[in-house]
Design a protein around this motif. Sequence first.
Motif, short mmCIF file in Angstrom:
data_model
loop_
_atom_site.label_atom_id
_atom_site.label_comp_id
_atom_site.label_asym_id
_atom_site.label_seq_id
_atom_site.Cartn_x
_atom_site.Cartn_y
_atom_site.Cartn_z
N ALA A 157 0.78 -1.14 -0.01
CA ALA A 157 0.04 -0.08 -0.05
C ALA A 157 0.85 1.24 0.20
O ALA A 157 0.56 2.37 -0.81
N LEU A 158 1.94 1.32 0.72
CA LEU A 158 2.99 2.43 0.84
C LEU A 158 3.47 2.63 -0.37
O LEU A 158 3.89 3.71 -0.55
N LEU A 159 4.24 1.64 -1.01
CA LEU A 159 5.05 1.71 -2.22
C LEU A 159 4.37 1.75 -3.64
O LEU A 159 5.05 2.25 -4.41
N GLY A 160 2.94 1.64 -3.56
CA GLY A 160 2.18 1.80 -4.64
C GLY A 160 1.81 0.54 -5.40
O GLY A 160 2.14 -0.78 -5.43
N PRO A 161 1.15 0.46 -6.39
CA PRO A 161 0.50 -0.50 -7.22
C PRO A 161 1.48 -1.37 -8.05
O PRO A 161 1.06 -2.33 -8.38
N ASP A 162 2.67 -0.87 -8.25
CA ASP A 162 3.67 -1.40 -9.04
C ASP A 162 4.34 -2.52 -8.01
O ASP A 162 5.14 -3.27 -8.90
N VAL A 163 4.17 -2.54 -6.81
CA VAL A 163 4.93 -3.62 -5.94
C VAL A 163 3.66 -4.59 -5.45
O VAL A 163 2.89 -4.08 -4.69
N SER A 164 3.99 -5.74 -5.80
CA SER A 164 2.98 -6.87 -5.26
C SER A 164 3.34 -7.34 -3.89
O SER A 164 4.47 -7.25 -3.53
N LEU A 186 10.65 4.40 -7.46
CA LEU A 186 10.13 5.04 -6.26
C LEU A 186 10.67 6.44 -5.89
O LEU A 186 11.80 6.52 -6.01
N LYS A 187 10.09 7.18 -5.41
CA LYS A 187 10.40 8.56 -5.05
C LYS A 187 11.25 8.53 -3.75
O LYS A 187 11.32 7.64 -2.63
N ASP A 188 12.16 9.45 -3.67
CA ASP A 188 13.12 9.48 -2.41
C ASP A 188 12.09 9.78 -1.34
O ASP A 188 12.43 9.23 -0.33
N VAL A 189 11.02 10.48 -1.19
CA VAL A 189 10.14 10.60 -0.18
C VAL A 189 9.48 9.37 0.58
O VAL A 189 8.99 9.08 1.66
N GLN A 190 9.17 8.26 -0.68
CA GLN A 190 8.77 6.96 -0.31
C GLN A 190 9.94 6.21 0.62
O GLN A 190 9.87 5.65 1.19
N LYS A 191 11.21 6.33 -0.17
CA LYS A 191 12.49 5.62 0.37
C LYS A 191 12.61 6.20 1.58
O LYS A 191 13.25 5.32 2.73
N GLY A 192 12.71 7.46 2.11
CA GLY A 192 12.85 8.07 3.17
C GLY A 192 11.98 7.51 4.55
O GLY A 192 12.45 7.80 5.61
#
Length: 327
Positions: free
Chosen positions: A235-242, A275-281
């Motif tokens: 959910a946090l990483l987005g629909p491209d990550v299963s 993935l955006k830096d804000v997600q990785k952070g």
Amino acid sequence: MQRHDDSEKGAAMVLVLGIVAVMSSMAIFSFDSLSRLIALSGAKASEAQTRHYAMGAEMLAIDVGSRLVRERMPLQLLISQNKHRFQQNIDEAQLIGELRDATNCFNLTSLVTGNNQSGWQANMAAIRQFSRLLQSQGLGSQAALAISSALADWQDSDSDPLPLGAESAFYAERSPAYQTPNAPMRSVSEIRLIRDVSPRLIEQLGDLICADTVSLSNPININTLTPRHAPLLAALLGPDVSEMSIRNLIADRPEQGFTDTGRFWAHPALAFRDLKDVQKGLFKAYPRRLHVQIDVALTGIKNRMNSDIHFYPDGTYTIISRSFGNM
């Protein structure tokens, strides 16, 4: 005349004996009440003492947590050595404590941004994330978006509902009526007041949700993730990550955990994701929230204390919540 005096004396004696009997009964009752009061006071004193012991043990746990955060130590190292638990006897008290990571959950306060001065605004990115988490629990896309929007409306400062959301005007028609607080949630238990949120859904989400009153972010500790957290990460990483790729990633984690996030992001499950830096952070190799449970037994009194503690990068902390209850 003499017989009359004897009669009066006899009546007086009966009266005196009656008074003595009543006073004796009252004395017995008083002593019994006093004994009960002393016993009750002793129990209250013992219960208060168990709380003092528990709070002392809490400080020891906080010291360990501060060190973990300051030195960027994986909690997994403590768990592998069983050092996240302790048992100690002090005087007549027995203390049993456990330190658990409470980082990996969707922070419901992240559904808004802002502060007390500027006000609170709906966080559309977080609304989409929480909607994906709800869909992983079996909700349809529209129902999931409606609950996510209503949760944001519950916390934002304005009185205008988001599309599919719900503001005070909706809750004013409930019985009993109530209003939105227009501020970040103080407790995860508030979710039961949100439109369309059922007890079954709350049970399904369980420890996947939390309410951090200190932070509006969703930090993730990569070293304490379990397969249970796969829907949360997806959910946090987005629909491209299963969820399957997340489970593979968790299964491939080193036994004592990652020392940093580099190897985590280099894993094939994530290496080619945009993935955006804000997600990785949001991802760390150490905890940011810890749950402390302390059990204290003293002279027949058993008390349990639960604390949730938010840690800052420098090791300082804020206690989010603390509760006591009999075991």
